[in-house]
Design a protein around this motif. Structure first.
Motif, PDB file in Angstrom:
ATOM      1  N   PRO A 152       0.807  -1.222   0.000  1.00  0.00           N
ATOM      2  CA  PRO A 152       0.000   0.000   0.000  1.00  0.00           C
ATOM      3  C   PRO A 152       0.843   1.277   0.000  1.00  0.00           C
ATOM      4  O   PRO A 152       0.513   2.234  -0.706  1.00  0.00           O
ATOM      5  N   ARG A 153       1.918   1.287   0.782  1.00  0.00           N
ATOM      6  CA  ARG A 153       2.771   2.481   0.815  1.00  0.00           C
ATOM      7  C   ARG A 153       3.456   2.697  -0.531  1.00  0.00           C
ATOM      8  O   ARG A 153       3.509   3.826  -1.041  1.00  0.00           O
ATOM      9  N   LEU A 154       3.969   1.597  -1.120  1.00  0.00           N
ATOM     10  CA  LEU A 154       4.611   1.722  -2.424  1.00  0.00           C
ATOM     11  C   LEU A 154       3.601   2.171  -3.479  1.00  0.00           C
ATOM     12  O   LEU A 154       3.920   3.004  -4.339  1.00  0.00           O
ATOM     13  N   ALA A 155       2.377   1.643  -3.401  1.00  0.00           N
ATOM     14  CA  ALA A 155       1.337   2.054  -4.341  1.00  0.00           C
ATOM     15  C   ALA A 155       1.049   3.542  -4.223  1.00  0.00           C
ATOM     16  O   ALA A 155       0.861   4.244  -5.236  1.00  0.00           O
ATOM     17  N   GLY A 156       1.023   4.044  -2.988  1.00  0.00           N
ATOM     18  CA  GLY A 156       0.796   5.472  -2.785  1.00  0.00           C
ATOM     19  C   GLY A 156       1.910   6.322  -3.365  1.00  0.00           C
ATOM     20  O   GLY A 156       1.665   7.375  -3.982  1.00  0.00           O
ATOM     21  N   GLU A 157       3.149   5.867  -3.190  1.00  0.00           N
ATOM     22  CA  GLU A 157       4.291   6.613  -3.735  1.00  0.00           C
ATOM     23  C   GLU A 157       4.265   6.626  -5.258  1.00  0.00           C
ATOM     24  O   GLU A 157       4.560   7.655  -5.891  1.00  0.00           O
ATOM     25  N   LEU A 158       3.891   5.495  -5.852  1.00  0.00           N
ATOM     26  CA  LEU A 158       3.810   5.432  -7.305  1.00  0.00           C
ATOM     27  C   LEU A 158       2.643   6.277  -7.830  1.00  0.00           C
ATOM     28  O   LEU A 158       2.746   6.928  -8.873  1.00  0.00           O
ATOM     29  N   ARG A 159       1.536   6.284  -7.093  1.00  0.00           N
ATOM     30  CA  ARG A 159       0.404   7.113  -7.499  1.00  0.00           C
ATOM     31  C   ARG A 159       0.778   8.592  -7.479  1.00  0.00           C
ATOM     32  O   ARG A 159       0.373   9.360  -8.356  1.00  0.00           O
ATOM     33  N   ASN A 160       1.570   8.983  -6.481  1.00  0.00           N
ATOM     34  CA  ASN A 160       2.017  10.383  -6.409  1.00  0.00           C
ATOM     35  C   ASN A 160       2.908  10.757  -7.590  1.00  0.00           C
ATOM     36  O   ASN A 160       3.039  11.941  -7.920  1.00  0.00           O
ATOM     37  N   LEU A 161       3.524   9.744  -8.219  1.00  0.00           N
ATOM     38  CA  LEU A 161       4.353   9.987  -9.402  1.00  0.00           C
ATOM     39  C   LEU A 161       3.534   9.956 -10.689  1.00  0.00           C
ATOM     40  O   LEU A 161       4.087  10.098 -11.785  1.00  0.00           O
ATOM     41  N   GLY A 162       2.224   9.737 -10.549  1.00  0.00           N
ATOM     42  CA  GLY A 162       1.352   9.789 -11.705  1.00  0.00           C
ATOM     43  C   GLY A 162       0.935   8.453 -12.285  1.00  0.00           C
ATOM     44  O   GLY A 162       0.287   8.398 -13.330  1.00  0.00           O
ATOM     45  N   TYR A 163       1.278   7.342 -11.602  1.00  0.00           N
ATOM     46  CA  TYR A 163       0.923   6.019 -12.111  1.00  0.00           C
ATOM     47  C   TYR A 163      -0.439   5.567 -11.572  1.00  0.00           C
ATOM     48  O   TYR A 163      -0.828   5.927 -10.455  1.00  0.00           O
ATOM     49  N   GLU A 164      -1.130   4.766 -12.364  1.00  0.00           N
ATOM     50  CA  GLU A 164      -2.291   4.032 -11.873  1.00  0.00           C
ATOM     51  C   GLU A 164      -1.789   2.688 -11.375  1.00  0.00           C
ATOM     52  O   GLU A 164      -0.999   2.022 -12.059  1.00  0.00           O
ATOM     53  N   VAL A 165      -2.212   2.288 -10.180  1.00  0.00           N
ATOM     54  CA  VAL A 165      -1.621   1.109  -9.531  1.00  0.00           C
ATOM     55  C   VAL A 165      -2.685   0.076  -9.188  1.00  0.00           C
ATOM     56  O   VAL A 165      -3.755   0.409  -8.665  1.00  0.00           O
ATOM     57  N   ILE A 166      -2.381  -1.189  -9.480  1.00  0.00           N
ATOM     58  CA  ILE A 166      -3.197  -2.337  -9.094  1.00  0.00           C
ATOM     59  C   ILE A 166      -2.349  -3.204  -8.163  1.00  0.00           C
ATOM     60  O   ILE A 166      -1.208  -3.534  -8.489  1.00  0.00           O
ATOM     61  N   ILE A 167      -2.890  -3.573  -7.015  1.00  0.00           N
ATOM     62  CA  ILE A 167      -2.180  -4.445  -6.072  1.00  0.00           C
ATOM     63  C   ILE A 167      -2.702  -5.866  -6.207  1.00  0.00           C
ATOM     64  O   ILE A 167      -3.911  -6.105  -6.117  1.00  0.00           O
ATOM     65  N   SER A 168      -1.820  -6.819  -6.430  1.00  0.00           N
ATOM     66  CA  SER A 168      -2.187  -8.228  -6.453  1.00  0.00           C
ATOM     67  C   SER A 168      -2.302  -8.731  -5.017  1.00  0.00           C
ATOM     68  O   SER A 168      -1.324  -8.727  -4.270  1.00  0.00           O
ATOM     69  N   GLY A 169      -3.482  -9.153  -4.636  1.00  0.00           N
ATOM     70  CA  GLY A 169      -3.698  -9.620  -3.267  1.00  0.00           C
ATOM     71  C   GLY A 169      -3.693 -11.120  -3.112  1.00  0.00           C
ATOM     72  O   GLY A 169      -3.788 -11.632  -1.994  1.00  0.00           O
ATOM     73  N   ASP A 170      -3.588 -11.858  -4.218  1.00  0.00           N
ATOM     74  CA  ASP A 170      -3.572 -13.319  -4.132  1.00  0.00           C
ATOM     75  C   ASP A 170      -2.272 -13.803  -3.483  1.00  0.00           C
ATOM     76  O   ASP A 170      -1.258 -13.103  -3.505  1.00  0.00           O
TER      77      ASP A 170
END
Length: 313
Positions: A32-50
């Motif tokens: 989640p933290r990495l996803a937030g950092e990438l989103r702040n850089l302008g990326y759309e992020v999907i986290i694999s939860g499996d």
């Protein structure tokens, strides 16, 4: 931790805008933290939860929904496209290498580790050289692209050392036990996190496996498990095993769980998926889970004296 600037540059180089993130169970909480950092850089992020157990277990559905799958914590085991691999180095105390030196009988020793500690290997080798011990670190192989790297399904780096004594730098006894079975060498498990030094008891494992083989010989049928995961699928091996017995049936599974096998109802299974299922997880299952080599023993085409540890080649 991974380097966000380096990852960002790699994503720019590949012109990626939508990112899928995948990590093994111990690292998922950081996503989640990495996803937030990438989103702040302008990326759309999907986290694999499996569940994820390694680079053999890529979430291809998540990859297909994104420009790229960023797989964290492992190196590639095959040539699956659309995946970026980011290591997650784990530091440790290398004084454990100094402490094992008095227990070595010779002046030459194999040195292997898992990918988390690969960055420590050169310093560990220098400690051995300073003590007059020659460290042997094997070159990469197709499933292990780092020098001296072993996996739970590949001990090629240990065999390549051709050493009578081998130091495993890492945590747990699964890898050291596999190394001992694969090489016949004396193995020292040196844990840089706890500082413990142990010698695995492969004979105990063999006694357990022999008991399972004996129990399996009276089974009325056998389910031959084939994994649908890219890095674990050994369909040709499963076909070979099915030809050994008219009581064997091929089963395709993605996740091998006690409930799934209980519902299928076979009195014995043969695992061609991740080798750790048979060795590490047998206690979770109510019926024998054999390795391919063990099934060959059941079918009479191999003697127990020629037992080998199961590996994915």
């Amino acid at each position: 931790m991974i380097s966000l600037p380096d990852l960002h540059q790699r994503l720019i180089d590949q012109k990626c805008r939508t990112i899928a993130l995948q990590a093994p169970e111990g690292l998922k909480r950081y996503l989640p933290r990495l996803a937030g950092e990438l989103r702040n850089l302008g990326y759309e992020v999907i986290i694999s939860g499996d569940p994820c157990y390694g680079a053999c277990d890529l979430d291809l559905r998540a990859r297909d929904m994104a420009d790229v799958l960023v797989h964290i914590g492992h190196t590639p085991v095959d040539e699956t496209k659309g995946v970026l691999y980011e290591l997650w180095p784990v530091d440790g105390d290398l004084s454990v290498i100094s402490q094992v030196i008095p227990r070595l009988a010779g002046k030459k020793v194999g040195l292997v580790t898992t990918v988390q500690h690969i960055h420590l290997l050169s310093d560990a080798a220098e400690i051995l050289r300073h003590a007059g011990i020659e460290p042997v670190i094997a070159s990469p192989s197709p499933r292990t692209p780092c020098n001296g790297q072993v996996l739970g399904c590949s001990f090629d780096a240990a065999r390549k050392t051709q050493a009578e004594e081998i130091i495993f730098l890492g945590t747990g006894l699964f890898h050291p036990t596999g190394i001992k079975l694969a090489t016949g060498a004396r193995v020292f498990a040196c844990d840089p996190i706890t500082g413990r030094i142990e010698e695995p008891d492969a004979d105990r494992l063999l006694r357990v496996r022999f008991g399972l083989i004996q129990k399996a010989q009276s089974a009325e049928s056998y389910g031959i498990i084939v994994s649908s995961k890219t890095g674990q699928c050994r369909s040709a091996l499963a076909d070979h095993l099915c030809r050994l017995s008219d009581k064997a049936y091929k089963i395709m599974l993605r996740e091998v769980t006690p409930d799934q096998l209980l519902n299928l109802g076979f009195p014995c299974y043969v695992n061609t998926a991740c080798p750790r299922l048979a060795y590490d997880d047998q206690v979770r299952f109510s019926v024998p889970i054999l390795t391919p080599i063990e099934f060959e023993i059941v079918c009479g085409v191999r003697d127990f004296e020629h037992y080998r540890v199961d590996e994915i080649v």
